[in-house]
Scaffold this motif. Structure first.
Motif, PDB file in Angstrom:
ATOM      1  N   LEU A 295      32.675   6.399  63.768  1.00 22.18           N
ATOM      2  CA  LEU A 295      32.161   7.758  63.866  1.00 22.18           C
ATOM      3  C   LEU A 295      33.281   8.575  63.604  1.00 22.18           C
ATOM      4  CD1 LEU A 295      29.154   7.539  66.341  1.00 22.18           C
ATOM      5  CD2 LEU A 295      29.258   7.664  63.841  1.00 22.18           C
ATOM      6  N   PHE A 296      34.348   8.239  64.201  1.00 25.51           N
ATOM      7  CA  PHE A 296      35.674   9.082  64.043  1.00 25.51           C
ATOM      8  C   PHE A 296      36.262   8.975  62.865  1.00 25.51           C
ATOM      9  CE2 PHE A 296      34.691   8.650  68.626  1.00 25.51           C
ATOM     10  CZ  PHE A 296      34.693   9.804  69.418  1.00 25.51           C
ATOM     11  N   ASP A 300      31.526  13.857  57.088  1.00 26.78           N
ATOM     12  CA  ASP A 300      30.018  14.075  56.840  1.00 26.78           C
ATOM     13  C   ASP A 300      29.602  13.295  55.474  1.00 26.78           C
ATOM     14  OD1 ASP A 300      30.168  15.222  59.035  1.00 26.78           O
ATOM     15  OD2 ASP A 300      30.100  17.363  58.209  1.00 26.78           O
ATOM     16  N   ASP A 301      30.445  13.382  54.499  1.00 28.28           N
ATOM     17  CA  ASP A 301      29.874  12.710  53.111  1.00 28.28           C
ATOM     18  C   ASP A 301      29.892  11.137  53.335  1.00 28.28           C
ATOM     19  OD1 ASP A 301      29.941  14.985  51.827  1.00 28.28           O
ATOM     20  OD2 ASP A 301      31.960  14.823  50.890  1.00 28.28           O
ATOM     21  N   GLU A 302      30.716  10.528  53.947  1.00 32.73           N
ATOM     22  CA  GLU A 302      30.649   9.064  54.312  1.00 32.73           C
ATOM     23  C   GLU A 302      29.470   8.655  55.129  1.00 32.73           C
ATOM     24  OE1 GLU A 302      33.269   5.078  55.477  1.00 32.73           O
ATOM     25  OE2 GLU A 302      34.006   7.193  55.311  1.00 32.73           O
ATOM     26  N   ARG A 308      21.862   7.946  55.238  1.00 31.34           N
ATOM     27  CA  ARG A 308      21.138   8.934  54.784  1.00 31.34           C
ATOM     28  C   ARG A 308      19.637   8.322  54.950  1.00 31.34           C
ATOM     29  NH1 ARG A 308      17.488  11.743  54.362  1.00 31.34           N
ATOM     30  NH2 ARG A 308      17.416  13.531  52.812  1.00 31.34           N
ATOM     31  N   LYS A 309      19.229   6.938  54.731  1.00 34.40           N
ATOM     32  CA  LYS A 309      18.020   6.100  54.766  1.00 34.40           C
ATOM     33  C   LYS A 309      17.821   5.441  55.937  1.00 34.40           C
ATOM     34  CE  LYS A 309      16.580   7.609  50.556  1.00 34.40           C
ATOM     35  NZ  LYS A 309      15.384   8.646  50.396  1.00 34.40           N
ATOM     36  N   THR A 310      18.510   5.873  56.907  1.00 36.64           N
ATOM     37  CA  THR A 310      18.364   5.319  58.562  1.00 36.64           C
ATOM     38  C   THR A 310      17.821   6.333  59.415  1.00 36.64           C
ATOM     39  OG1 THR A 310      20.500   5.552  59.238  1.00 36.64           O
ATOM     40  CG2 THR A 310      20.222   3.961  57.725  1.00 36.64           C
ATOM     41  N   PRO A 311      17.366   5.773  60.418  1.00 33.46           N
ATOM     42  CA  PRO A 311      17.027   6.804  61.751  1.00 33.46           C
ATOM     43  C   PRO A 311      18.340   7.714  62.140  1.00 33.46           C
ATOM     44  CG  PRO A 311      16.173   4.590  62.238  1.00 33.46           C
ATOM     45  CD  PRO A 311      17.086   4.496  60.849  1.00 33.46           C
ATOM     46  N   ARG A 316      22.529  13.444  62.310  1.00 37.69           N
ATOM     47  CA  ARG A 316      23.711  13.537  61.582  1.00 37.69           C
ATOM     48  C   ARG A 316      24.761  13.101  62.213  1.00 37.69           C
ATOM     49  NH1 ARG A 316      19.556  15.213  59.271  1.00 37.69           N
ATOM     50  NH2 ARG A 316      19.439  16.852  57.633  1.00 37.69           N
ATOM     51  N   ARG A 317      26.139  13.130  61.414  1.00 38.00           N
ATOM     52  CA  ARG A 317      27.129  12.708  62.027  1.00 38.00           C
ATOM     53  C   ARG A 317      27.820  13.682  63.267  1.00 38.00           C
ATOM     54  NH1 ARG A 317      32.551  14.525  61.633  1.00 38.00           N
ATOM     55  NH2 ARG A 317      34.221  12.995  62.294  1.00 38.00           N
ATOM     56  N   ARG A 318      27.546  14.938  63.401  1.00 37.28           N
ATOM     57  CA  ARG A 318      27.788  15.818  64.669  1.00 37.28           C
ATOM     58  C   ARG A 318      27.325  15.314  65.667  1.00 37.28           C
ATOM     59  NH1 ARG A 318      25.233  19.932  66.956  1.00 37.28           N
ATOM     60  NH2 ARG A 318      26.370  21.644  67.862  1.00 37.28           N
TER      61      ARG A 318
END
Length: 390
Positions: A295-296, A300-302, A308-311, A316-318
């Motif tokens: 995650l680090f 955001d794009d990655e 995008r299609k997961t829970p 979001r990444r934040r």
């Protein structure tokens, strides 16, 4: 009509649903309890529930003219709890796996269950319309204002447990509920009678954040699932330690439930989804762990590309990064400090505040001294407040 219902039932089973029942579309008997729950503040920041309050009163708020509701249950992964406990113990004791967080069991397939279930409902609806000309129907998966668990009890699928979830003697509680509302009267099933929790309070006793003010009532503001998914702000300090190593969601009240220790009928569809997990989950393992380090390293794009299609997209990444920082604070290790200090250069004050708290959980005086230089340049009140708790 009975022949039509049996055909619908067989189609539902072939689509991977483990159980089906039919309830009448009637005024909610528990509507006043929902109102009390909202007015007690237990919904937290989920304002959308209150905005649609009146729609929950009767299923016609979802489908005008609704007369019957087909309720469907689909299992998600229900691994053997004893084996899972052993795997988690091994994970915690292995230094190479120090930087992992737990994720709720319903995420393990790597698919958004809405995307899995909605096409199935559409196929069943097409069959309904072909069998009952002129019938109008709508399929929903936990996003419409419907008292789904109450309806499921009326459809004979189970009872409401003390942790507020629907329990079924064969399936336990590891399943998704979905409904198809129709504007014709269908033969209904017998409502489920009685409760089978007895004197057991395992779910209430196990909750580390005391999210149940009383049996059958959940204060969402204290629920780990709410704190890690729904809430966008930094959880209050008194609840952070209770989050433990949960990165996304929580299964504690289900893991301890005796009804989930019984063999469950498994949905072949969801089992297959788990076997063919979406690529790009990093080093997440099949026992429900997610590598925090990833995650680090992504932007955001990655994150959008991978999830995008997961829970996980809901947070979001934040949100996921905030949760990862809290997990690191709850299991302080020297190798985490570099990442946490790096967060202090982020633009988001919530992330910076979480990082300050997490660093202060370490028994490292040098790290605490290093924080002083960051304190002098910090102006955001939220972050400053975390410094002052030192």
């Amino acid at each position: 009509m009975n022949e039509t219902i049996e055909q619908i039932r067989q189609t539902a089973l072939s689509e991977g649903f483990a159980a089906m029942g039919i309830a009448p579309a009637v005024t909610s008997a528990g509507f006043h309890q929902l109102v009390d729950w909202i007015e007690s503040g237990y919904a937290g920041t989920m304002d959308y529930i209150d905005r649609r309050r009146e729609a929950y009163r009767h299923p016609s708020g979802v489908l005008p003219g609704a007369k019957s509701i087909i309720v469907l249950a689909m299992n998600y992964d229900s691994a053997d709890p004893e084996a899972l406990t052993e795997l988690r113990s091994d994970r915690r004791n292995d230094p190479s796996h120090a930087s992992y967080g737990r994720v709720a069991r319903y995420t393990w397939s790597g698919e958004d269950y809405h995307d899995v279930i909605h096409p199935k409902l559409k196929r069943i609806i097409r069959e309904i319309r072909a069998s009952i000309p002129g019938a109008n129907a709508r399929g929903i998966v936990d996003t419409a204002p419907l008292m789904e668990r109450e309806v499921a009890v009326l459809a004979g699928l189970g009872w409401r447990g003390k942790n507020t979830l629907l329990l079924n003697k064969q399936l336990g509680s590891y399943f998704f509920l979905s409904c198809i509302l129709v504007d014709v009267e269908l033969p209904t099933d017998q409502p489920h009678e009685g409760h089978h929790c007895g004197n057991c309070t395992a779910c209430l006793d196990a909750c580390p954040t005391d999210a149940f003010p009383e049996p059958g009532v959940m204060d969402a503001r204290r629920c780990i699932s709410y704190l890690t998914i729904e809430q966008s702000e930094l959880p209050q300090e008194s609840l952070r330690s209770g989050i433990g190593d949960w990165l996304f969601g929580c299964d504690i009240c289900q893991e301890v439930c005796p009804w989930n220790r019984r063999p469950a009928k498994r949905s072949q569809e969801m089992t297959g989804l788990r076997q063919h997990r979406r690529e790009g989950w990093g080093k997440q393992s099949s026992d429900g762990w997610f590598e925090l380090e990833s995650l680090f390293l992504m932007d955001d794009d990655e994150f959008r590309h991978r999830f995008r299609k997961t829970p996980f997209w809901r947070s979001r990444r934040r949100g996921m990064l905030r949760n990862a920082i809290i997990v690191m604070g709850n299991q302080p290790r020297p190798e985490h400090l570099g990442r946490l200090f790096g967060v202090l250069d982020e633009d988001d004050p919530i992330l910076r505040a979480a990082a300050v708290w997490a660093i202060l959980q370490h028994e490292d005086e040098a790290a605490k001294e290093r924080l002083v230089s960051y304190r002098h340049r910090e102006t955001d009140p939220l972050v400053v407040a975390e410094f002052e708790k030192k």
